[in-house]
Design a protein around this motif. Structure first.
Motif, mmCIF file in Angstrom:
data_model
loop_
_atom_site.group_PDB
_atom_site.id
_atom_site.type_symbol
_atom_site.label_atom_id
_atom_site.label_comp_id
_atom_site.label_asym_id
_atom_site.label_seq_id
_atom_site.Cartn_x
_atom_site.Cartn_y
_atom_site.Cartn_z
ATOM 1 N N ALA A 21 21.203 6.128 -2.751
ATOM 2 C CA ALA A 21 21.118 6.871 -1.501
ATOM 3 C C ALA A 21 19.739 7.504 -1.326
ATOM 4 C CB ALA A 21 22.204 7.953 -1.455
ATOM 5 N N VAL A 22 19.207 8.066 -2.406
ATOM 6 C CA VAL A 22 17.884 8.700 -2.343
ATOM 7 C C VAL A 22 16.815 7.665 -2.042
ATOM 8 C CG1 VAL A 22 16.130 9.928 -3.687
ATOM 9 C CG2 VAL A 22 18.523 10.599 -3.872
ATOM 10 N N LEU A 23 16.877 6.530 -2.729
ATOM 11 C CA LEU A 23 15.873 5.485 -2.522
ATOM 12 C C LEU A 23 15.943 4.913 -1.103
ATOM 13 C CD1 LEU A 23 16.050 3.628 -5.950
ATOM 14 C CD2 LEU A 23 14.216 5.102 -5.118
ATOM 15 N N ALA A 24 17.167 4.749 -0.587
ATOM 16 C CA ALA A 24 17.318 4.215 0.771
ATOM 17 C C ALA A 24 16.738 5.179 1.800
ATOM 18 C CB ALA A 24 18.792 3.948 1.066
ATOM 19 N N SER A 25 17.073 6.469 1.668
ATOM 20 C CA SER A 25 16.560 7.449 2.634
ATOM 21 C C SER A 25 15.052 7.597 2.507
ATOM 22 C CB SER A 25 17.252 8.803 2.451
ATOM 23 O OG SER A 25 16.986 9.341 1.175
ATOM 24 N N GLN A 26 14.550 7.529 1.286
ATOM 25 C CA GLN A 26 13.104 7.629 1.058
ATOM 26 C C GLN A 26 12.375 6.434 1.687
ATOM 27 O OE1 GLN A 26 11.506 8.939 -2.903
ATOM 28 N NE2 GLN A 26 10.820 6.823 -2.940
ATOM 29 N N SER A 27 12.945 5.240 1.544
ATOM 30 C CA SER A 27 12.334 4.044 2.135
ATOM 31 C C SER A 27 12.314 4.127 3.658
ATOM 32 C CB SER A 27 13.090 2.789 1.695
ATOM 33 O OG SER A 27 12.970 2.581 0.312
ATOM 34 N N LEU A 28 13.417 4.595 4.242
ATOM 35 C CA LEU A 28 13.485 4.723 5.697
ATOM 36 C C LEU A 28 12.507 5.772 6.208
ATOM 37 C CD1 LEU A 28 17.352 4.496 6.225
ATOM 38 C CD2 LEU A 28 15.636 2.824 6.953
ATOM 39 N N LEU A 29 12.416 6.906 5.503
ATOM 40 C CA LEU A 29 11.498 7.967 5.922
ATOM 41 C C LEU A 29 10.047 7.517 5.799
ATOM 42 C CD1 LEU A 29 11.000 10.834 6.881
ATOM 43 C CD2 LEU A 29 11.148 11.597 4.497
ATOM 44 N N ALA A 30 9.718 6.869 4.683
ATOM 45 C CA ALA A 30 8.344 6.389 4.482
ATOM 46 C C ALA A 30 7.965 5.383 5.562
ATOM 47 C CB ALA A 30 8.205 5.762 3.096
ATOM 48 N N THR A 31 8.887 4.473 5.884
ATOM 49 C CA THR A 31 8.621 3.479 6.924
ATOM 50 C C THR A 31 8.451 4.156 8.277
ATOM 51 O OG1 THR A 31 9.884 1.808 5.704
ATOM 52 C CG2 THR A 31 9.483 1.384 8.040
ATOM 53 N N ALA A 32 9.283 5.139 8.573
ATOM 54 C CA ALA A 32 9.208 5.830 9.862
ATOM 55 C C ALA A 32 7.885 6.574 10.022
ATOM 56 C CB ALA A 32 10.384 6.803 9.996
ATOM 57 N N VAL A 33 7.466 7.302 8.993
ATOM 58 C CA VAL A 33 6.209 8.065 9.066
ATOM 59 C C VAL A 33 5.029 7.106 9.234
ATOM 60 C CG1 VAL A 33 4.622 9.527 7.735
ATOM 61 C CG2 VAL A 33 7.070 10.046 7.765
ATOM 62 N N MET A 75 0.821 -1.211 0.000
ATOM 63 C CA MET A 75 0.000 0.000 0.000
ATOM 64 C C MET A 75 0.856 1.263 0.000
ATOM 65 S SD MET A 75 -2.867 1.434 -0.138
ATOM 66 C CE MET A 75 -4.250 0.436 0.299
ATOM 67 N N VAL A 76 2.026 1.179 0.608
ATOM 68 C CA VAL A 76 2.915 2.344 0.698
ATOM 69 C C VAL A 76 3.641 2.598 -0.630
ATOM 70 C CG1 VAL A 76 4.964 3.210 1.911
ATOM 71 C CG2 VAL A 76 3.174 2.038 3.183
ATOM 72 N N LEU A 77 3.800 1.560 -1.437
ATOM 73 C CA LEU A 77 4.588 1.665 -2.671
ATOM 74 C C LEU A 77 4.157 2.785 -3.622
ATOM 75 C CD1 LEU A 77 5.326 -2.034 -3.656
ATOM 76 C CD2 LEU A 77 6.930 -0.303 -2.853
ATOM 77 N N PRO A 78 2.866 2.907 -3.940
ATOM 78 C CA PRO A 78 2.489 3.967 -4.895
ATOM 79 C C PRO A 78 2.902 5.369 -4.446
ATOM 80 C CG PRO A 78 0.699 2.407 -4.662
ATOM 81 C CD PRO A 78 1.723 2.053 -3.614
ATOM 82 N N VAL A 79 2.944 5.587 -3.122
ATOM 83 C CA VAL A 79 3.359 6.899 -2.611
ATOM 84 C C VAL A 79 4.849 7.105 -2.835
ATOM 85 C CG1 VAL A 79 3.436 8.382 -0.565
ATOM 86 C CG2 VAL A 79 1.547 6.769 -0.871
ATOM 87 N N THR A 80 5.650 6.063 -2.625
ATOM 88 C CA THR A 80 7.100 6.210 -2.724
ATOM 89 C C THR A 80 7.605 6.191 -4.161
ATOM 90 O OG1 THR A 80 7.460 3.833 -2.481
ATOM 91 C CG2 THR A 80 7.419 5.128 -0.469
ATOM 92 N N LEU A 81 6.797 5.716 -5.098
ATOM 93 C CA LEU A 81 7.244 5.682 -6.496
ATOM 94 C C LEU A 81 7.447 7.074 -7.080
ATOM 95 C CD1 LEU A 81 5.113 2.812 -8.069
ATOM 96 C CD2 LEU A 81 7.555 2.804 -7.573
ATOM 97 N N ARG A 82 6.860 8.082 -6.454
ATOM 98 C CA ARG A 82 6.960 9.439 -6.993
ATOM 99 C C ARG A 82 8.273 10.121 -6.628
ATOM 100 N NH1 ARG A 82 1.560 12.532 -5.602
ATOM 101 N NH2 ARG A 82 2.686 12.761 -3.658
#
Length: 199
Positions: free
Chosen positions: A137-149, A124-131
Motif C-alpha cells: 500500500a505504501v509503495l503504491a501510494s508513493q508511486s502514484l504521488l511521485a508520478t503526480a508531482v 530518473m525518478v527512481l532514486p528519489v522514491t527508493l527512500r
C-alpha cells in the motif's frame, strides 16, 4: 514523502518539460501545421499522459521488486540500471522514430510513452522514491504521488514553453539558442544512479 523529495520530483518534471524531445516541439509543430493555438493545447494532454504512464510503469515494476527483494539489492540494481542507461544515452544520441505529423490522441500518447521510456524518465525518478517506506500500500501510494508531482510540474512547464514558442519565439529559436538537454539528461541519469548507490 518529504518536502525535499517533492521538490526534486517537481524539478525533474520541469526539466523534462523543457526538453523539446518530450513533446512541446511536437505540439508546436501540430499547432503550426493547423495554424491553431488550440491544436497546441489539444496535443499536450496526450503527451503528458503518455509520459506519466511511462513513469508510473517504471515505478510500479520497481515497487514489485522491492516487495520481493532485499532493499539494498534493489538500490544497487536501480543504481546500475540508471547509470548504465545514462551512459547508453551519452553514447547513443539518436532518437527513436515512430510517427509522422498526422496522429490521433492515442498515437500521440503512445509516442510520448515511448519517448519518455527511451529517455529514462521513470528511471530518473527512481532514486528519489527508493527512500520511502515498504509494503504494497505504501509503495503504491508513493508511486502514484511521485508520478503526480512529476507530471504536474512537467505539464506546467511544457504548456508554458509550447505557448511561448508558438506565440512569440517560433521554432527558429532552436537554431539560435540550442542547448543539448539530452546530453544533460544523460549525465544527470549517471549522477542519479550514483546517488542511488550511495544512499
Amino acid at each position: 514523502m518529504d518536502l525535499t523529495s517533492v521538490l526534486v520530483l517537481a524539478g525533474l518534471g520541469a526539466f523534462h518539460g523543457l526538453n523539446p524531445a518530450m513533446g512541446w516541439l511536437f505540439a508546436v509543430a501540430l499547432g503550426l501545421q493547423e495554424r491553431s493555438r488550440s491544436a497546441v493545447l489539444r496535443a499536450l494532454p496526450p503527451i503528458v499522459l503518455g509520459h506519466a504512464g511511462s513513469v508510473l510503469v517504471t515505478l510500479a515494476l520497481v515497487s514489485l521488486a522491492r516487495l520481493a527483494v532485499p532493499p539494498r539489492a534493489v538500490s544497487y540494481g536501480v543504481a546500475a540500471v540508471v547509470c548504465g542507461f545514462g551512459i547508453w544515452r551519452i553514447v547513443r544520441r539518436r532518437h527513436p522514430r515512430w510517427v509522422g505529423m498526422r496522429v490521433n490522441r492515442w498515437q500521440l500518447a503512445g509516442w510520448s510513452f515511448l519517448m519518455a521510456t527511451a529517455h529514462g524518465a521513470g528511471l530518473m525518478v527512481l532514486p528519489v522514491t527508493l527512500r520511502g517506506g515498504h509494503g504494497a500500500a505504501v509503495l503504491a501510494s508513493q508511486s502514484l504521488l511521485a508520478t503526480a508531482v512529476h507530471t504536474l510540474a512537467m505539464l506546467t512547464t511544457v504548456t508554458a514553453v509550447a505557448l511561448l514558442v508558438y506565440e512569440k519565439l517560433g521554432v527558429a529559436v532552436l537554431r539560435k539558442a540550442w542547448f543539448n538537454l539530452d546530453l544533460a539528461w544523460a549525465v544527470a541519469l549517471v549522477g542519479a544512479g550514483a546517488f542511488a548507490a550511495l544512499t
